[in-house]
Design an enzyme around this catalytic site. Sequence first.
Site, mmCIF file in Angstrom:
data_model
loop_
_atom_site.group_PDB
_atom_site.id
_atom_site.type_symbol
_atom_site.label_atom_id
_atom_site.label_comp_id
_atom_site.label_asym_id
_atom_site.label_seq_id
_atom_site.Cartn_x
_atom_site.Cartn_y
_atom_site.Cartn_z
ATOM 1 N N ASP A 122 1.370 -0.791 0.110
ATOM 2 C CA ASP A 122 0.023 -0.101 -0.038
ATOM 3 C C ASP A 122 0.865 1.253 -0.366
ATOM 4 O O ASP A 122 0.169 2.314 0.620
ATOM 5 C CB ASP A 122 -0.838 0.440 1.303
ATOM 6 C CG ASP A 122 -2.040 -1.072 1.016
ATOM 7 O OD1 ASP A 122 -2.393 -1.394 0.062
ATOM 8 O OD2 ASP A 122 -2.156 -1.650 2.687
ATOM 9 N N ASP A 182 -6.190 -4.010 -6.806
ATOM 10 C CA ASP A 182 -6.284 -2.578 -5.715
ATOM 11 C C ASP A 182 -4.477 -2.348 -5.657
ATOM 12 O O ASP A 182 -4.459 -1.083 -5.911
ATOM 13 C CB ASP A 182 -6.400 -2.331 -4.093
ATOM 14 C CG ASP A 182 -7.182 -3.416 -3.813
ATOM 15 O OD1 ASP A 182 -8.005 -4.525 -4.968
ATOM 16 O OD2 ASP A 182 -8.407 -3.439 -2.746
HETATM 17 N N1 GLY Z 1 -7.850 -2.696 -0.246
HETATM 18 C C1 GLY Z 1 -8.361 -1.663 0.061
HETATM 19 C C2 GLY Z 1 -9.887 -1.788 -0.001
HETATM 20 O O1 GLY Z 1 -10.045 -2.126 0.358
HETATM 21 O O2 GLY Z 1 -10.478 -0.901 -1.569
#
Ligand code: GLY
Length: 399
Positions: A122, A182
């Site tokens: 992230d 993501d």
């Molecule tokens: N993992 C990132 C989201 O919840 O979109």
Amino acid sequence: MIKQKKIKAPIVLLLIILTFCVGCKDASPENKEETIEQDTVLKYSDRFSYLLEYPLDSLAFPRSTDGNGSIKKVPSKDWTSGFFTGSLWLIYKMTQDERYSDKAKEWTAFIEKEKYNDKTHDMGFKVFCSFGNGYKITNDESYKKIIIESAQTLATRYNDTVKSIRSWDFNKEEWQFPVIIDNMMNLELLFEASTYSGDGKYYEIAEQHAKTTLKNHFRNNNSSYHVVDYDTITGDVRSKVTHQGFRNESSWARGQAWGLYGYAMAYRYTKNIKFLEQSKKIASFLMNHVNLPEDAIPYWDFDAPNIPSEPRDASAAAIIASGLIELYEYTGDKKYLDFSDRIMSNLSSMKYVIQNESNIPFILSHSTGNWPKNDEINGPISYADYYFLEAVLRKENLK
Ligand code: GLY
């Protein structure tokens, strides 16, 4: 010297609404009901000041609210820490009120230590939304250095057999090398770090990750799986499942949004036409979906079991709105801009903008974070605000 310009939140919201009125049926001045509703938003909204006034605390980035309306606070290592911080930078861009950039600098500094955190993919969400926006605004060379150092750390999660960046480290009993859709969003940090450093390695990793995701994450109808797990010895796909969606074969709304935005962004850097085509295909899947409500703010999953009695996900809507503006820039196809306008007009309405009496540091409500875990359902979440503000600015920049 700090300028103490008083923020005129209603004026800024007026700007937002006017920006998205143009070409949008729901928000047209002829539509009296909608105009009245927007006037009410103007009257009661003071949202930006609540972000500014939220007390500075390195361990308490505001992420969302719980069921009782109290603020869920997280440290910088949480994947969402960059969104509140980034929103302050974006509000500064809109308002030129230096109280916002001063506050953004303070929150951004709290995130610096994440440049060494190699336990997560992230990095882009955390570091690029904070330092990335900060660098574009301030040209502060120390920000640039932190972005490059963060890219170096993120690159350690790339596996040359799988040809992807590993997303998560948890659930090791089930997954060997999970990659989530993501993860496309974190590539922007790598692309930019290559430009800043002159080191092509980050670009190559980002482009290859996007190619591998393109190959394995998408179904024939161009919706995507949330998680693809890979075998680290052979690089083969082991399973395609969900973590935050309704079921493995369903279309989790935010995942589709990350894909649309992520491939438009990947095209920005690579000019790989397949990436642009994928973004267009995802847009077509979303925009024409039979379960998309009239106001174009999706339910949390396109296949959620009790539509129309399912919570919405305003965050997915905001990401789609922002991504569609970029898609419009590359294609010139007005349908993308019109659809983005439709979303933004509706997000700007009284239904989605939190009303004044609540002084929580958020702008929008009705986002859904993690439905399977009954966590963050139908409430404010910081990333919805971030992409909403970004879409406002992207629309403005078109002019
Ligand atoms: N993992 C990132 C989201 O919840 O979109």
